[in-house]
Design a protein around this motif. Structure first.
Motif, PDB file in Angstrom:
ATOM      1  N   ARG A 138     -11.272 -10.500 -62.826  1.00  0.00           N
ATOM      2  CA  ARG A 138     -11.719 -11.539 -63.324  1.00  0.00           C
ATOM      3  C   ARG A 138     -13.133 -11.841 -62.652  1.00  0.00           C
ATOM      4  NH1 ARG A 138      -8.403 -11.146 -66.512  1.00  0.00           N
ATOM      5  NH2 ARG A 138      -6.831 -12.576 -67.230  1.00  0.00           N
ATOM      6  N   GLY A 139     -14.067 -12.428 -63.290  1.00  0.00           N
ATOM      7  CA  GLY A 139     -15.480 -12.837 -62.548  1.00  0.00           C
ATOM      8  C   GLY A 139     -16.305 -11.692 -62.428  1.00  0.00           C
ATOM      9  N   ARG A 140     -16.335 -10.615 -63.434  1.00  0.00           N
ATOM     10  CA  ARG A 140     -17.050  -9.443 -63.362  1.00  0.00           C
ATOM     11  C   ARG A 140     -18.792  -9.802 -63.576  1.00  0.00           C
ATOM     12  NH1 ARG A 140     -15.228  -4.486 -64.878  1.00  0.00           N
ATOM     13  NH2 ARG A 140     -12.845  -4.074 -65.022  1.00  0.00           N
ATOM     14  N   ASP A 141     -18.828 -10.899 -64.227  1.00  0.00           N
ATOM     15  CA  ASP A 141     -20.343 -11.262 -64.281  1.00  0.00           C
ATOM     16  C   ASP A 141     -20.863 -11.656 -63.044  1.00  0.00           C
ATOM     17  OD1 ASP A 141     -18.653 -13.557 -63.969  1.00  0.00           O
ATOM     18  OD2 ASP A 141     -20.103 -14.916 -65.283  1.00  0.00           O
ATOM     19  N   LYS A 142     -20.542 -11.801 -61.981  1.00  0.00           N
ATOM     20  CA  LYS A 142     -21.050 -12.408 -60.632  1.00  0.00           C
ATOM     21  C   LYS A 142     -21.823 -11.450 -60.133  1.00  0.00           C
ATOM     22  CE  LYS A 142     -17.815 -16.030 -60.569  1.00  0.00           C
ATOM     23  NZ  LYS A 142     -17.518 -15.916 -61.934  1.00  0.00           N
ATOM     24  N   VAL A 143     -22.921 -11.434 -59.133  1.00  0.00           N
ATOM     25  CA  VAL A 143     -23.631 -10.788 -58.447  1.00  0.00           C
ATOM     26  C   VAL A 143     -23.512 -11.417 -57.057  1.00  0.00           C
ATOM     27  CG1 VAL A 143     -25.790  -9.754 -57.861  1.00  0.00           C
ATOM     28  CG2 VAL A 143     -24.881 -10.352 -60.456  1.00  0.00           C
ATOM     29  N   VAL A 144     -23.378 -10.673 -55.896  1.00  0.00           N
ATOM     30  CA  VAL A 144     -23.349 -11.029 -54.459  1.00  0.00           C
ATOM     31  C   VAL A 144     -24.262 -10.274 -53.451  1.00  0.00           C
ATOM     32  CG1 VAL A 144     -20.815 -11.599 -54.872  1.00  0.00           C
ATOM     33  CG2 VAL A 144     -21.394  -9.355 -54.033  1.00  0.00           C
ATOM     34  N   VAL A 145     -24.407 -10.756 -52.475  1.00  0.00           N
ATOM     35  CA  VAL A 145     -25.231 -10.108 -51.522  1.00  0.00           C
ATOM     36  C   VAL A 145     -24.695  -9.159 -50.542  1.00  0.00           C
ATOM     37  CG1 VAL A 145     -27.156 -10.393 -49.647  1.00  0.00           C
ATOM     38  CG2 VAL A 145     -27.254 -11.719 -51.941  1.00  0.00           C
ATOM     39  N   SER A 146     -24.439  -8.040 -50.552  1.00  0.00           N
ATOM     40  CA  SER A 146     -23.623  -7.225 -49.695  1.00  0.00           C
ATOM     41  C   SER A 146     -24.236  -5.860 -49.525  1.00  0.00           C
ATOM     42  CB  SER A 146     -22.097  -7.419 -50.003  1.00  0.00           C
ATOM     43  OG  SER A 146     -21.536  -6.886 -49.018  1.00  0.00           O
ATOM     44  N   ASP A 147     -23.311  -5.165 -48.920  1.00  0.00           N
ATOM     45  CA  ASP A 147     -23.527  -3.388 -48.773  1.00  0.00           C
ATOM     46  C   ASP A 147     -22.419  -2.934 -49.770  1.00  0.00           C
ATOM     47  OD1 ASP A 147     -22.531  -0.713 -47.813  1.00  0.00           O
ATOM     48  OD2 ASP A 147     -24.470  -1.189 -46.490  1.00  0.00           O
ATOM     49  N   ALA A 148     -23.048  -2.396 -50.784  1.00  0.00           N
ATOM     50  CA  ALA A 148     -22.241  -1.888 -51.827  1.00  0.00           C
ATOM     51  C   ALA A 148     -21.039  -0.840 -51.366  1.00  0.00           C
ATOM     52  CB  ALA A 148     -22.818  -1.293 -53.004  1.00  0.00           C
ATOM     53  N   ALA A 149     -21.367   0.068 -50.487  1.00  0.00           N
ATOM     54  CA  ALA A 149     -20.632   0.884 -49.881  1.00  0.00           C
ATOM     55  C   ALA A 149     -19.469   0.488 -49.166  1.00  0.00           C
ATOM     56  CB  ALA A 149     -21.328   1.931 -49.295  1.00  0.00           C
ATOM     57  N   LEU A 150     -19.523  -0.533 -48.111  1.00  0.00           N
ATOM     58  CA  LEU A 150     -18.874  -1.067 -47.303  1.00  0.00           C
ATOM     59  C   LEU A 150     -18.038  -2.142 -47.953  1.00  0.00           C
ATOM     60  CD1 LEU A 150     -20.941  -1.709 -44.087  1.00  0.00           C
ATOM     61  CD2 LEU A 150     -19.455   0.009 -44.569  1.00  0.00           C
ATOM     62  N   LEU A 151     -18.667  -2.895 -48.963  1.00  0.00           N
ATOM     63  CA  LEU A 151     -17.729  -3.764 -49.963  1.00  0.00           C
ATOM     64  C   LEU A 151     -16.774  -3.033 -50.729  1.00  0.00           C
ATOM     65  CD1 LEU A 151     -17.156  -6.542 -50.524  1.00  0.00           C
ATOM     66  CD2 LEU A 151     -18.841  -6.514 -52.578  1.00  0.00           C
ATOM     67  N   LEU A 152     -17.193  -1.822 -51.279  1.00  0.00           N
ATOM     68  CA  LEU A 152     -16.318  -1.092 -51.720  1.00  0.00           C
ATOM     69  C   LEU A 152     -15.166  -0.410 -51.041  1.00  0.00           C
ATOM     70  CD1 LEU A 152     -15.646   0.452 -54.631  1.00  0.00           C
ATOM     71  CD2 LEU A 152     -16.993   2.523 -53.711  1.00  0.00           C
ATOM     72  N   ARG A 211     -13.002  -5.507 -39.391  1.00  0.00           N
ATOM     73  CA  ARG A 211     -14.283  -5.334 -38.584  1.00  0.00           C
ATOM     74  C   ARG A 211     -15.258  -5.105 -39.650  1.00  0.00           C
ATOM     75  NH1 ARG A 211     -12.590  -1.245 -33.734  1.00  0.00           N
ATOM     76  NH2 ARG A 211     -14.897  -1.831 -33.199  1.00  0.00           N
ATOM     77  N   ILE A 212     -14.987  -4.405 -40.752  1.00  0.00           N
ATOM     78  CA  ILE A 212     -16.296  -4.128 -41.719  1.00  0.00           C
ATOM     79  C   ILE A 212     -16.631  -5.513 -42.374  1.00  0.00           C
ATOM     80  CG2 ILE A 212     -17.032  -3.261 -43.929  1.00  0.00           C
ATOM     81  CD1 ILE A 212     -15.290  -0.697 -43.171  1.00  0.00           C
ATOM     82  N   ALA A 213     -15.680  -6.585 -42.530  1.00  0.00           N
ATOM     83  CA  ALA A 213     -15.953  -7.813 -43.137  1.00  0.00           C
ATOM     84  C   ALA A 213     -16.811  -8.635 -42.055  1.00  0.00           C
ATOM     85  CB  ALA A 213     -14.791  -8.751 -43.214  1.00  0.00           C
ATOM     86  N   VAL A 214     -16.474  -8.321 -41.008  1.00  0.00           N
ATOM     87  CA  VAL A 214     -17.429  -8.994 -39.683  1.00  0.00           C
ATOM     88  C   VAL A 214     -18.910  -8.419 -39.873  1.00  0.00           C
ATOM     89  CG1 VAL A 214     -17.729  -9.442 -37.065  1.00  0.00           C
ATOM     90  CG2 VAL A 214     -15.470  -9.296 -38.003  1.00  0.00           C
ATOM     91  N   LEU A 215     -19.121  -7.148 -39.973  1.00  0.00           N
ATOM     92  CA  LEU A 215     -20.126  -6.477 -40.192  1.00  0.00           C
ATOM     93  C   LEU A 215     -21.247  -7.046 -41.556  1.00  0.00           C
ATOM     94  CD1 LEU A 215     -19.909  -2.785 -39.296  1.00  0.00           C
ATOM     95  CD2 LEU A 215     -20.961  -4.464 -37.952  1.00  0.00           C
ATOM     96  N   LEU A 216     -20.386  -7.498 -42.403  1.00  0.00           N
ATOM     97  CA  LEU A 216     -21.026  -8.121 -43.620  1.00  0.00           C
ATOM     98  C   LEU A 216     -21.322  -9.677 -43.397  1.00  0.00           C
ATOM     99  CD1 LEU A 216     -18.947  -6.258 -46.302  1.00  0.00           C
ATOM    100  CD2 LEU A 216     -21.071  -5.654 -45.509  1.00  0.00           C
ATOM    101  N   GLY A 217     -20.862 -10.098 -42.319  1.00  0.00           N
ATOM    102  CA  GLY A 217     -21.161 -11.456 -42.095  1.00  0.00           C
ATOM    103  C   GLY A 217     -20.258 -12.544 -42.651  1.00  0.00           C
ATOM    104  N   THR A 218     -19.252 -11.785 -42.911  1.00  0.00           N
ATOM    105  CA  THR A 218     -17.801 -12.851 -43.389  1.00  0.00           C
ATOM    106  C   THR A 218     -16.435 -12.520 -42.558  1.00  0.00           C
ATOM    107  OG1 THR A 218     -16.644 -13.405 -45.478  1.00  0.00           O
ATOM    108  CG2 THR A 218     -17.380 -11.021 -45.105  1.00  0.00           C
ATOM    109  N   SER A 219     -15.500 -12.825 -43.135  1.00  0.00           N
ATOM    110  CA  SER A 219     -14.299 -12.666 -42.557  1.00  0.00           C
ATOM    111  C   SER A 219     -13.021 -12.612 -43.617  1.00  0.00           C
ATOM    112  CB  SER A 219     -13.639 -13.970 -41.620  1.00  0.00           C
ATOM    113  OG  SER A 219     -13.616 -15.150 -42.308  1.00  0.00           O
ATOM    114  N   LEU A 220     -12.240 -11.677 -43.194  1.00  0.00           N
ATOM    115  CA  LEU A 220     -11.238 -11.280 -44.158  1.00  0.00           C
ATOM    116  C   LEU A 220      -9.997 -12.408 -43.545  1.00  0.00           C
ATOM    117  CD1 LEU A 220     -10.056  -9.375 -46.549  1.00  0.00           C
ATOM    118  CD2 LEU A 220      -9.462  -7.840 -44.695  1.00  0.00           C
ATOM    119  N   SER A 221      -9.373 -12.972 -44.806  1.00  0.00           N
ATOM    120  CA  SER A 221      -8.387 -13.726 -44.332  1.00  0.00           C
ATOM    121  C   SER A 221      -7.197 -13.539 -45.426  1.00  0.00           C
ATOM    122  CB  SER A 221      -8.734 -15.261 -44.395  1.00  0.00           C
ATOM    123  OG  SER A 221      -9.053 -15.401 -45.962  1.00  0.00           O
ATOM    124  N   VAL A 222      -5.890 -14.102 -45.135  1.00  0.00           N
ATOM    125  CA  VAL A 222      -4.632 -13.919 -45.664  1.00  0.00           C
ATOM    126  C   VAL A 222      -3.932 -15.101 -45.996  1.00  0.00           C
ATOM    127  CG1 VAL A 222      -3.345 -13.035 -44.064  1.00  0.00           C
ATOM    128  CG2 VAL A 222      -2.631 -12.256 -46.524  1.00  0.00           C
TER     129      VAL A 222
END
Length: 623
Positions: free
Chosen positions: A363-377, A453-464
């Motif tokens: 869902r939401g394929r039409d959106k564009v974000v600012v990030s590092d493509a490889a690390l986000l992948l 830890r990669i999420a912190v590099l991307l300027g965000t945080s991973l939550s559950v």
């Protein structure tokens, strides 16, 4: 002893209050007494002056009664002139109603400071010469006497009395003020020394003391402050000794801990390198033997490859942790098209999800974000893999939604969920919830830790968010980018056709015979011509040979003796400019990783997957 008086103490009005307390009662009493005595003195002067004037007037009235009755003007003039001449009055006037008027002295207009006193003149009967009293007519007023006395002396006496009274009052007030000031200073100065001592103690100067402060009660207070200061100094000295001892012990233990950490780091680096070497060779041997394996040998070969893949996954995870610790994994931010990213993830996990009977919903394929493509992948790949593995069938939703001026990415499954007691620890290294048997095929408990830890590099945080029997949702929020700003991403290429010969010339530099043999055999299967070198001297002979032109130089980092893989890479870049010089290493220490990154050297980390090596060769054009 020189002391510093705090400004807060100097600014208060204690000394003024003490002075007022001593001066005001004395001033009130002195003023009241001075006014009373001055008033009494002035009243006395006024009474004396009035009495004198009245007496002179009555005396003249007595001596002039017969002369005035008889109309003897000459006698009256003599009486008036004699009175003025004797200084008893400034001017004298004697008159009656019959027209007699006698005066002596200056005119009234010239008298500036004169006061008038008057008396009636009465005619009194002559004393009888017989022994029997005779009846006579009562005497009456036959005239009047007016006497003008000079009041200058009287005024001077009044002025003098007032000045003397004021002087006495002023002297009394001055003495009272001086006495009160002296007593106030006797109180304030010891208090100032005590205040300065307390201020110095508060500032950390524990050697400050009040010293002698007289013999009154304040001296007792000063002595108590000095005793307190001495006690504080003694306690401070004891604490300093304890702190120094504790610091020395802490430094000693810290040095031991640093030595232990360095030893552990060296051990892990050595162990990692020593483990990667045989695993690397094993993987190359297995992939080179699989094409020629018989039907009976193939299951065992597949199991061997699975084992090497598990070991490679663990070593790769440890490498990622080393890269994160070394701060060599830095993101490159750009606009990332989620449509392309989701398509790539779908291609990576569609087959595994189909086998697990899990449907992937995007869902939401039409959106564009600012990030590092490889690390986000990398993050989403781990989250989707876990959702498919632990989802227990059903559906896995991967969605992108607008939230708080950004885009919230969610990976949601409908599995068993995570108990609250585990939710705060699932991002710890080596912590697993659903793998009590420690089955290595189900991971090592490092994936979520690395993703966090990669999420912190991307300027965000991973939550559950998770509830038992209701599944789990992993979330991270990224900044939103403008549409149509994402750079086109390379599509996922299909696996290379192993039947196609590469026809490349490669130089392989490694001091391990097994790795040389396995790598050479695998490259030969792919149609490559390989030259082998085990030392830097042999490698330099190949690199300096003008008849040899290499497409790829694969060099191990750690060679025999003092040979340096870095130096060989630099020489290959200089001597074989058309070739791709790649460093192969099993070392993951932060210093080495930082050096590799700072020199922009391509790195293949042992164990190198044959597919990864084949993909690298496929990007090169044969010479």
């Amino acid at each position: 002893m020189s002391v510093h008086v705090p400004a807060t103490f100097r600014s208060n009005g204690l000394q003024r209050d003490l002075i007022r307390l001593g001066v005001l009662p004395c001033a009130g009493a002195a003023l009241a007494l001075t006014l009373w005595f001055t008033h009494e003195r002035l009243a006395t002067l006024e009474e004396a002056f009035s009495s004198e004037g009245n007496a002179v007037a009555r005396q003249l009235a007595v001596v002039s009664d017969l002369s005035l009755y008889a109309g003897d003007d000459a006698t009256l003039r003599d009486i008036a002139h004699n009175t003025v001449a004797k200084g008893l009055a400034k001017r004298v006037e004697i008159s009656n109603s019959a027209g007699i008027y006698v005066s002596a002295g200056p005119s009234i207009d010239t008298l500036e400071h004169a006061r008038l006193f008057g008396a009636p003149v009465r005619l009194r009967a002559a004393r009888s010469l017989t022994d029997y009293p005779q009846e006579t007519e009562p005497s009456g007023d036959i005239g009047s006497v007016r006497v003008f006395l000079d009041a200058s002396a009287h005024r001077r006496a009044r002025t003098k009395s007032v000045l003397v009274g004021a002087l006495i009052g002023g002297v009394a007030l001055l003495l009272a003020w001086l006495s009160a000031r002296h007593m106030a200073r006797a109180v304030i100065r010891p208090l100032q020394r005590i205040s300065a001592t307390v201020s110095s103690l508060h500032g950390g100067k524990l050697t400050a003391r009040c010293g002698p402060c007289g013999k009154h009660e304040i001296a007792v207070l000063a002595n108590d402050v000095d005793l307190m200061a001495q006690r504080l100094q003694d306690v401070h000295s004891q604490l300093e000794d304890r702190v120094q001892a504790a610091t020395a012990e802490a430094l000693r233990r810290l040095a031991q801990a640093e030595q232990a950490t360095q030893a552990r780091t060296r051990f892990l680096a050595t162990a990692s390198h020593d483990l990667r070497q045989p695993v690397h060779a094993m993987g190359l041997f297995i992939d080179s033997l699989l094409p020629s394996a018989t039907a009976q040998q193939e299951p065992a070969m597949v199991r061997l490859r699975e084992g090497t893949e598990v070991m490679s996954a663990l070593l790769d995870a440890l490498l990622d942790i080393s890269r994160l610790d070394a701060n060599v994994m830095s993101p490159t931010f750009a606009a990332v098209d989620l449509n392309a990213l989701f398509s790539q993830l779908d291609a990576m996990h569609a087959a595994t999800a189909g086998q697990a009977q899990v449907s992937l919903v995007w869902r939401g394929r039409d959106k564009v974000v600012v990030s590092d493509a490889a690390l986000l992948l990398r993050i989403l790949d781990n989250l989707v893999r876990n959702a498919v593995r632990y989802g227990a069938g059903g559906r896995v939703l991967i969605a992108a939604r607008y939230a708080n001026n950004g885009v919230r990415l969610e990976v949601r499954d409908n599995g068993q969920g995570i108990a609250p007691i585990h939710q705060s620890r699932i991002f710890e290294e080596f912590y697993q919830v659903g793998n009590p048997q420690r089955d290595r095929r189900n991971g090592f408990g490092l994936g979520l830790s690395i993703c966090a830890r990669i999420a912190v590099l991307l300027g965000t945080s991973l939550s559950v968010r998770s509830r038992l029997k209701q599944g789990s949702t992993f979330t991270l929020t990224l900044p939103m980018a403008e549409p149509n700003t994402a750079a086109p991403q390379a599509s996922t290429n299909p696996p290379a056709n192993l039947a196609v010969k590469l026809n490349m010339h490669c130089l392989l530099i490694d001091d391990d015979d097994a790795i040389l043999e396995a790598t050479t055999g695998l490259l030969a299967q792919w149609g490559c011509q390989v030259d082998q070198a085990q030392t830097a001297k042999q490698a330099m002979q190949f690199l300096n040979d003008p008849k040899r032109r290499y497409d790829l130089v694969l060099c191990d980092l750690q060679l025999h003796d003092s040979d340096d893989g870095f130096e060989l890479i630099f020489q290959a870049r200089r001597l074989q400019t058309q070739s791709l010089a790649v460093l192969v290493s099993g070392t993951t220490t932060p210093a080495i990783l930082q050096q590799i990154r700072s020199n922009a050297i391509p790195l293949l980390t042992k164990p190198v997957a044959p597919a990864k090596l084949r993909a690298l060769l496929a990007t090169l054009k044969p010479s």
